[in-house]
Scaffold this motif. Structure first.
Motif, mmCIF file in Angstrom:
data_model
loop_
_atom_site.group_PDB
_atom_site.id
_atom_site.type_symbol
_atom_site.label_atom_id
_atom_site.label_comp_id
_atom_site.label_asym_id
_atom_site.label_seq_id
_atom_site.Cartn_x
_atom_site.Cartn_y
_atom_site.Cartn_z
ATOM 1 N N ARG A 1 0.813 -1.221 0.000
ATOM 2 C CA ARG A 1 0.000 0.000 0.000
ATOM 3 C C ARG A 1 0.846 1.272 0.000
ATOM 4 O O ARG A 1 0.445 2.289 -0.550
ATOM 5 N N THR A 2 2.024 1.211 0.589
ATOM 6 C CA THR A 2 2.883 2.403 0.599
ATOM 7 C C THR A 2 3.335 2.765 -0.810
ATOM 8 O O THR A 2 3.344 3.942 -1.192
ATOM 9 N N ASP A 3 3.697 1.774 -1.607
ATOM 10 C CA ASP A 3 4.228 2.034 -2.944
ATOM 11 C C ASP A 3 3.139 2.195 -4.003
ATOM 12 O O ASP A 3 3.333 2.947 -4.967
ATOM 13 N N PHE A 4 2.011 1.499 -3.843
ATOM 14 C CA PHE A 4 1.024 1.467 -4.924
ATOM 15 C C PHE A 4 -0.372 1.942 -4.519
ATOM 16 O O PHE A 4 -1.264 2.007 -5.362
ATOM 17 N N GLY A 5 -0.570 2.279 -3.253
ATOM 18 C CA GLY A 5 -1.896 2.689 -2.807
ATOM 19 C C GLY A 5 -2.331 4.017 -3.400
ATOM 20 O O GLY A 5 -1.529 4.914 -3.631
ATOM 21 N N TYR A 6 -3.635 4.128 -3.645
ATOM 22 C CA TYR A 6 -4.222 5.353 -4.204
ATOM 23 C C TYR A 6 -5.092 5.980 -3.128
ATOM 24 O O TYR A 6 -6.102 5.393 -2.714
ATOM 25 N N ASP A 7 -4.710 7.165 -2.641
ATOM 26 C CA ASP A 7 -5.443 7.809 -1.551
ATOM 27 C C ASP A 7 -5.509 9.311 -1.792
ATOM 28 O O ASP A 7 -4.634 10.063 -1.376
ATOM 29 N N ALA A 8 -6.577 9.738 -2.461
ATOM 30 C CA ALA A 8 -6.751 11.171 -2.719
ATOM 31 C C ALA A 8 -7.189 11.917 -1.468
ATOM 32 O O ALA A 8 -7.040 13.145 -1.395
ATOM 33 N N ARG A 9 -7.712 11.198 -0.482
ATOM 34 C CA ARG A 9 -8.197 11.860 0.735
ATOM 35 C C ARG A 9 -7.052 12.387 1.597
ATOM 36 O O ARG A 9 -7.266 13.255 2.434
ATOM 37 N N ALA A 10 -5.861 11.835 1.430
ATOM 38 C CA ALA A 10 -4.720 12.257 2.248
ATOM 39 C C ALA A 10 -4.107 13.572 1.769
ATOM 40 O O ALA A 10 -3.216 14.111 2.433
#
Length: 797
Positions: free
Chosen positions: A730-739
């Motif tokens: 998740r660190t390398d490939f996670g998608y998080d626009a909320r952050a």
């Protein structure tokens, strides 16, 4: 409240894990006023008021400050808490974003030079002797946060304003930190600002409710954005099993089309960095008259900052590493068979697992011939090639704005023969053919006698043309005029047709046509693995390839540049969302979707956008842009740049824009030029008139995105893929626009990136010079083979 309970609460606020057997340690409370600074409550509020966004707000708040100055002495004597509350009502209507930036500025340029050295020395002694320090001040947290950061203090107590949707209500939150007494400046000016808990409670007037002291403690770090959106995914196919990007893409071969573009370069660098076990990466690059396809790509590798980290990591082996991982294939996506040689085409058709088409013409209103070739015809040829591949899938990069001129929530769907106006019996293929016919008819008309005569008259009437222009010189001028006439005619025709069907420009129109071709292909080939990826407005990177990379001058850079000048009034809908997304977040999404395509668990459409998960409306976008420029100008010594601090852009209605901004100014300038025409050889304000015309044209280009068409782009599909990642990835490939913290991104990342990489190009300058790397990708065998095929720089066409 007992001493032990107080310590437990403080420990929780600090968020630190402590040994249960060790006794909790009471922190040291340190009063800022007197020991570190001679800080009053009025001076910061006056600074905030005088630096409001608009001139009217500045003078209104200035007047309120003057009125309070008369009543404050009496109020201060009778009730210091009420006096403090009343003082801060002046800040009603100021945004949190502005107060945060102004707080940093006030500290950096006013408070920091006035810090008391003896007080800082005592503070350092206390830290060494007792450990944790908690600063206490009557100032607002917007000022105390940069002070605490400068001093290395983790927590503080200060006054806090109440905010609703990011705008100050003018009300102070409880508890209120009241000012010191009237004689405190004379009796409490010692460098040692330590106070016991009991004394601090008494000084602040918290005797009746002493536990509020612990509630008032704040961390010195900037609060993270709270953009939680509850989502329940029913019947999610992605819930079956984790999706490991590394396992799925291990050994897979990818064809990347558009590797020399903004997104393509960043994604390629990410693949090489994050997926060392991926198979072969093929790059489709077109040769030109000056260089072969391999030479073109080598120049990108040598000159682009995108590949700096990779080059540093591999050192002298960088060229060899690239040759092992990458193969540049000569081709042209706008030609049948992608312009590939027959043997290359057969080899790729057998080997490829994913085709990524990130090519495209992003000019808003280009020549119709270019738009059709790059955005429509190229897609058709890619689909033809996909049909011949043994097991390849396709990731096609489009744009969220294919939705056109309509409002509301935009779902992740791929409708057949879509038009924003919902025109019945519309057929995308017939529309494409009609546009191709229009190009042919216009080219034939350009050679007609009628147009030739018109162009000849224009050549003779040209201002600087020779009176006896004839023969070869006349023919040459007619030829130049014909090229311009044809280009302008086709540009206008494409824009006009796009508007008729409901798209704001040729770019979104032709991108939508390509999506319709893909929908037709899927209808005919239901088993095909295709994902249409629609990013919103792609902007500066957050992390990869490094913080603050941007080269997209066809996105919002020109508008942002305008807001950094003396231009002030931008016509916009304040509540409309400006949907920006960092380029590396787009690339994370592309990697996730590529893995989903290989695993055959993909959806048909993925939108990469922030307007649902972490919306930033136009009012805030305009103010953040102005604040980003302000931070830059405040650090400059030049008086003209410092003067721009006072010219914040503001959102206005279209009516006010026409009445008071560029259109009205242009009218005044035109009147002056016409009046002076009999008395001057050339209009005295001709340059100003041209500049205003450029501004008006720029605003009209962006109006569909900033004034009309209130879009909200759903992006649930990529979030489901991200949720399916194993925790280790998740660190390398996670998608998080909320952050995304828009304040930090806009002020400390995006605007500095535009200033460094994009504004020089807008001004006709080159970005800062960087040493060129030597990455010899072309071997002697490659050069000999290219020469044998006639693809040397001299022979290529």
């Amino acid at each position: 409240m007992s001493q032990s309970n107080s310590n437990v609460q403080i420990s929780k606020i600090a968020g630190r894990e402590r040994d249960a057997s060790a006794p909790a340690r009471e922190p040291v409370f340190w009063r800022v006023e007197g020991s570190l600074l001679n800080l009053t409550a009025v001076r910061p509020v006056g600074f905030f008021a005088w630096n409001s966004q608009s001139f009217l707000q500045r003078w209104t708040r200035r007047g309120a400050m003057a009125t309070l100055a008369l009543a404050r002495p009496f109020l201060y004597v009778t009730d210091r808490v009420f006096a403090t509350r009343l003082l801060h009502t002046v800040l009603r209507g100021v945004s949190r974003d502005r107060l945060d930036l102004l707080g940093e500025e006030f500290f950096e340029y006013f408070l920091k030079p006035r810090l008391k050295e003896r007080g800082i020395a005592k503070l350092n002694e206390a830290v060494t002797a007792r450990g944790e320090i908690i600063l206490v001040s009557q100032g607002l947290d917007h000022i105390m946060r940069p002070l605490a950061k400068h001093l290395g203090v983790a927590r503080f107590i200060s006054n806090r304003l109440d905010f609703r949707e990011g705008i100050a209500t003018g009300r102070l939150l409880d508890p209120v930190i009241r000012p010191r007494g009237a004689f405190a400046r004379f009796t409490e000016g010692q460098p040692d600002g330590r106070l016991s808990r009991e004394k601090l409670i008494k000084v602040l007037g918290f005797e009746k409710n002493p536990e509020v002291l612990d509630d008032a403690i704040q961390p010195a770090g900037r609060p993270k954005p709270n953009s939680y959106v509850p989502v329940v995914h029913f019947e999610s196919r992605n819930g079956r099993a984790p999706l490991s990007v590394r396992d799925t893409l291990r050994g897979k071969n990818i064809l990347l089309i558009g590797a020399t573009g903004f997104i393509g370069k960043v994604w390629l660098a990410n693949l090489l960095t994050d997926l060392p076990d991926i198979g072969r990466i093929y790059l489709l690059v077109r040769h030109n008259r000056a260089a072969t396809s391999l030479q073109r790509f080598q120049r990108v590798i040598e000159e682009s900052p995108v590949f700096e980290r990779l080059a540093e990591r591999h050192g002298d082996r960088f060229a060899g590493y690239l040759r092992e991982r990458i193969e540049v294939v000569d081709g042209d996506v706008s030609q049948p068979d992608l312009g590939l040689a027959a043997d290359t085409k057969r080899r790729l058709a057998l080997a490829l697992d994913v085709i990524v088409n990130s090519s495209g013409l992003t000019d808003f209103n280009p020549d119709l011939r270019d738009a059709l070739a790059t955005n429509v015809r190229a897609t058709a040829y890619v689909l033809d090639f996909l049909r011949e591949c043994e097991h390849a899938s396709l990731l096609h990069l489009s744009t969220c704005y294919v939705v056109g001129q309509r409002d509301g929530r935009v779902l992740e769907e791929l409708p057949a023969n879509y038009t924003p106006r919902g025109i019945k019996d519309y057929d995308a293929v017939q529309e494409w053919q009609s546009l191709e016919n229009l190009v042919g008819e216009t080219e034939a008309r350009a050679e007609s006698a009628e147009v030739t005569e018109e162009l000849s008259r224009a050549a003779r009437k040209k201002e600087h043309a020779a009176k006896d222009l004839q023969g070869a010189a006349l023919e040459n001028q007619i030829r130049k005029n014909r090229v311009r006439w044809l280009r302008q005619t086709l540009t206008d025709a494409a824009s006009r047709r796009a508007m008729e069907l409901g798209w704001p420009n040729t770019y979104t129109f032709t991108k939508s046509l390509s999506e319709s071709l893909i929908r037709n292909f899927l209808d005919a080939n239901p088993a095909a693995a295709i994902a249409v990826v629609r990013p919103a407005i792609v902007e500066s990177s957050l992390e990869k390839p490094f913080l603050g990379w941007n080269e997209g001058i066809n996105t919002s850079a020109s508008l942002s540049y305008l807001l950094g000048t003396f231009f002030r009034q931008l016509p916009t809908n304040e509540t409309k969302c400006l949907d920006l997304i960092p380029v590396d977040l787009v690339c994370r999404g592309m990697t996730l979707i590529s893995a989903a395509l290989v695993a055959r668990r993909n959806e048909c459409v993925y939108q990469l956008a922030t307007s649902v998960a972490n919306a930033c409306n136009m009012r805030r976008s305009i103010e953040l842009t102005g604040l980003g420029h302000r931070k830059f100008y405040r650090a400059q010594p030049d008086i003209q740049q410092r003067l721009r601090l006072k010219f914040d852009a503001i959102p206005v209605s279209k009516t006010r824009y026409k009445a008071f901004s560029a259109p009205a100014q242009k009218t005044i300038v035109e009147v002056i030029n016409r009046t002076m025409e009999p008395f001057a050889s050339k209009p005295p304000l001709a340059r100003q008139q041209r500049e205003l015309e450029k501004v008006i044209k720029l605003i009209s280009l962006f109006e569909p995105f900033i004034l009309h068409n209130d879009h909200v782009f759903e992006a649930a599909n990529v979030e489901r893929l991200s949720a399916a990642l194993p925790p280790a990835e998740r660190t390398d490939f996670g998608y998080d626009a909320r952050a995304l913290d828009w304040w930090d991104y806009w002020i400390n990342v995006h605007i500095p990136a535009l200033r460094k990489w994009c504004y020089p190009l807008i001004e006709g300058r080159q970005p800062e010079a960087r040493p060129r790397r030597s990455v010899p990708l072309e071997t002697r065998a490659d050069a000999s083979a290219a020469e044998a095929k006639g693809a040397t720089p001299a022979a290529a066409s």
